[in-house]
Design a protein around this motif. Structure first.
Motif, mmCIF file in Angstrom:
data_model
loop_
_atom_site.group_PDB
_atom_site.id
_atom_site.type_symbol
_atom_site.label_atom_id
_atom_site.label_comp_id
_atom_site.label_asym_id
_atom_site.label_seq_id
_atom_site.Cartn_x
_atom_site.Cartn_y
_atom_site.Cartn_z
ATOM 1 N N PRO A 108 19.030 -22.262 -4.338
ATOM 2 C CA PRO A 108 19.962 -21.372 -5.026
ATOM 3 C C PRO A 108 20.159 -21.706 -6.504
ATOM 4 N N ASP A 109 19.277 -22.482 -7.090
ATOM 5 C CA ASP A 109 19.271 -22.863 -8.517
ATOM 6 C C ASP A 109 20.592 -23.469 -8.987
ATOM 7 N N THR A 110 21.307 -24.104 -8.109
ATOM 8 C CA THR A 110 22.586 -24.716 -8.483
ATOM 9 C C THR A 110 22.404 -26.116 -9.068
ATOM 10 N N CYS A 111 21.172 -26.573 -9.178
ATOM 11 C CA CYS A 111 20.913 -27.890 -9.752
ATOM 12 C C CYS A 111 20.298 -27.785 -11.146
ATOM 13 N N SER A 112 20.444 -26.647 -11.787
ATOM 14 C CA SER A 112 20.050 -26.508 -13.187
ATOM 15 C C SER A 112 21.325 -26.406 -14.018
ATOM 16 N N PHE A 113 21.274 -26.970 -15.221
ATOM 17 C CA PHE A 113 22.497 -27.067 -16.006
ATOM 18 C C PHE A 113 22.323 -26.470 -17.402
ATOM 19 N N HIS A 114 21.924 -27.274 -18.369
ATOM 20 C CA HIS A 114 21.750 -26.759 -19.726
ATOM 21 C C HIS A 114 20.758 -27.638 -20.475
ATOM 22 N N THR A 115 20.432 -27.251 -21.691
ATOM 23 C CA THR A 115 19.509 -28.029 -22.499
ATOM 24 C C THR A 115 20.029 -29.460 -22.644
ATOM 25 N N PRO A 116 19.223 -30.462 -22.317
ATOM 26 C CA PRO A 116 19.703 -31.850 -22.416
ATOM 27 C C PRO A 116 20.032 -32.240 -23.856
ATOM 28 N N ASP A 117 20.820 -33.298 -23.975
ATOM 29 C CA ASP A 117 21.162 -33.865 -25.279
ATOM 30 C C ASP A 117 21.653 -32.811 -26.260
ATOM 31 N N THR A 118 22.522 -31.943 -25.810
ATOM 32 C CA THR A 118 23.010 -30.844 -26.630
ATOM 33 C C THR A 118 24.501 -30.642 -26.392
ATOM 34 N N TYR A 119 25.232 -30.429 -27.467
ATOM 35 C CA TYR A 119 26.676 -30.224 -27.410
ATOM 36 C C TYR A 119 27.004 -28.956 -26.621
ATOM 37 N N THR A 120 28.094 -28.994 -25.879
ATOM 38 C CA THR A 120 28.510 -27.818 -25.119
ATOM 39 C C THR A 120 29.956 -27.457 -25.417
ATOM 40 N N ALA A 121 30.252 -26.174 -25.377
ATOM 41 C CA ALA A 121 31.612 -25.647 -25.538
ATOM 42 C C ALA A 121 31.607 -24.222 -25.030
ATOM 43 N N PHE A 122 32.717 -23.777 -24.473
ATOM 44 C CA PHE A 122 32.809 -22.392 -24.008
ATOM 45 C C PHE A 122 32.573 -21.428 -25.172
ATOM 46 N N LEU A 123 31.808 -20.384 -24.903
ATOM 47 C CA LEU A 123 31.624 -19.316 -25.886
ATOM 48 C C LEU A 123 32.001 -17.987 -25.236
ATOM 49 N N VAL A 124 33.004 -17.316 -25.792
ATOM 50 C CA VAL A 124 33.386 -15.971 -25.365
ATOM 51 C C VAL A 124 33.150 -15.069 -26.556
ATOM 52 N N LEU A 125 32.442 -13.978 -26.353
ATOM 53 C CA LEU A 125 31.898 -13.239 -27.491
ATOM 54 C C LEU A 125 32.076 -11.732 -27.363
ATOM 55 N N SER A 126 32.407 -11.107 -28.509
ATOM 56 C CA SER A 126 32.435 -9.648 -28.642
ATOM 57 C C SER A 126 31.319 -9.236 -29.590
ATOM 58 N N GLY A 127 30.676 -8.113 -29.300
ATOM 59 C CA GLY A 127 29.606 -7.624 -30.165
ATOM 60 C C GLY A 127 30.107 -7.033 -31.469
#
Length: 348
Positions: A281-300
């Motif tokens: 179920p692809d639940t063991c994939s996360f994000h690009t390693p060694d990279t800062y993370t923060a929530f992004l909520v976006l309007s066009g």
């Protein structure tokens, strides 16, 4: 006045406007109307932008609260005795702790329908809440698998209270901020233009937009990181002015020793598998390693285009906010990103 006196009024007083005078007057009216329309359009546009920023600020404050509660709960939680499904049996305990935390974070802040399931194939707590409070009341025939990130963001904001934070007040968001644009009966956050907001839990492709298939040489002197795409700050500074320095952006704040990256073998294929594992179920994939993370909520914004791949588009790494716009086209041939409005702009 008598008829005899009228007959003696000079013709220049009796004649109407000439054609030129009429055309000049019409032209002035059209010009003034155009200026007024442009002014009104600008005023309305500014009002919609301000309204959208207010919505984003409220969402950001709640997400920060949810994240703080999550971190406190995880810090106080005893070490799990259960085998971590995303790691081999003999995995290092420190690495196990990091991966387990990321897996639980994904479950607590879903952005795709698949995130409502845990790595063991069970519904997460939010998945169960969704089933009881929303899906059970939906019309028959509604396809729940089409849940978009705006609907899941609403679920996180309003129901993500398992770690001690208070529930969101029902009147905190108005009817212009929460609606149902696709008619599936599930509420979603929208901007002032009536478009669904997009939610990216880990927008790491804004920071490393290069594809793992053709990585660039990173700025880091660590030779083991040669397969990582290079850090690029242009997208991040445009959409999230927070922490724009390379030293910060090139480090995963939850994995400062690069344990996940080194565990995966640190090659191109491994990086791609960390970003997205196509095996269900692809639940063991996360994000690009060694990279800062923060929530992004976006309007066009006013052009209604976000300039990023959609949060559920894993084929194009949209779940990590991969830009559609090439770096060479920023500010030139493509302006779809320039008017985007995000929760991170202007936040110190």
């Amino acid at each position: 006045m008598s008829q005899s006196k009228l007959k003696h009024i000079p013709d220049r007083y009796q004649a109407g406007f000439t054609l030129i005078e009429v055309l000049v007057a019409v032209g002035l009216i059209v010009l003034l109307a155009g200026l007024l329309l442009a002014t009104m359009r600008g005023v309305l546009g500014n009002a919609k932008e301000s309204s959208t920023r207010v919505t984003l600020k409220k969402i950001q404050e709640i997400l920060e609260q949810r994240a703080t509660e999550f971190n406190i709960a995880e810090s106080n939680a005893p070490a799990s005795r259960r085998q971590e499904p995303c790691l081999p049996v003999d995995a290092d305990s420190g690495l196990k702790s990091i991966v387990e935390r990321k897996r639980k974070f994904r479950e607590a802040f879903p952005q795709r329908y698949q995130d409502l399931y845990d790595a063991f194939g069970n519904r997460t707590r939010l998945g169960q809440v969704f089933d009881v409070k929303y899906l059970s009341k939906a019309p028959s025939g509604v396809d729940e698998t089409n849940l978009d990130s705006a609907e899941l963001l609403y679920l996180v904001v309003n129901e993500g209270t398992a770690h001690g934070s208070e529930a969101t007040d029902s009147d905190q968001f108005g009817a212009q901020e929460v609606t149902d644009t696709d008619g599936d009966s599930f509420p979603e956050f929208v901007d002032a233009w009536g478009q669904p907001l997009r939610f990216y839990r880990w927008p790491t492709r804004l920071i490393r937009p290069g594809t793992p298939a053709t990585p660039a040489t990173p700025l880091s002197l660590d030779s083991t990181k040669a397969s990582l795409p290079a850090v690029e700050t242009e997208y991040w500074l445009m959409l999230g002015s927070k922490t724009g320095d390379i030293n910060t952006l090139s480090r995963d704040q939850e994995d400062p020793t690069s344990a996940i990256y080194r565990m995966m073998g640190a090659d191109v294929a491994s990086i791609q598998s960390v970003e997205f594992d196509s095996t269900p179920p692809d639940t063991c994939s996360f994000h690009t390693p060694d990279t800062y993370t923060a929530f992004l909520v976006l309007s066009g914004g006013p052009d209604l285009q976000i300039g990023l791949y959609e949060p559920d588009d894993t084929a194009n790494f949209g779940h990590l906010a991969q830009p559609k716009v090439a770096l060479s086209d920023l500010g030139n041939n493509d302006d779809t990103l320039s008017d985007d409005i995000t929760n991170l702009q202007g936040i110190d």
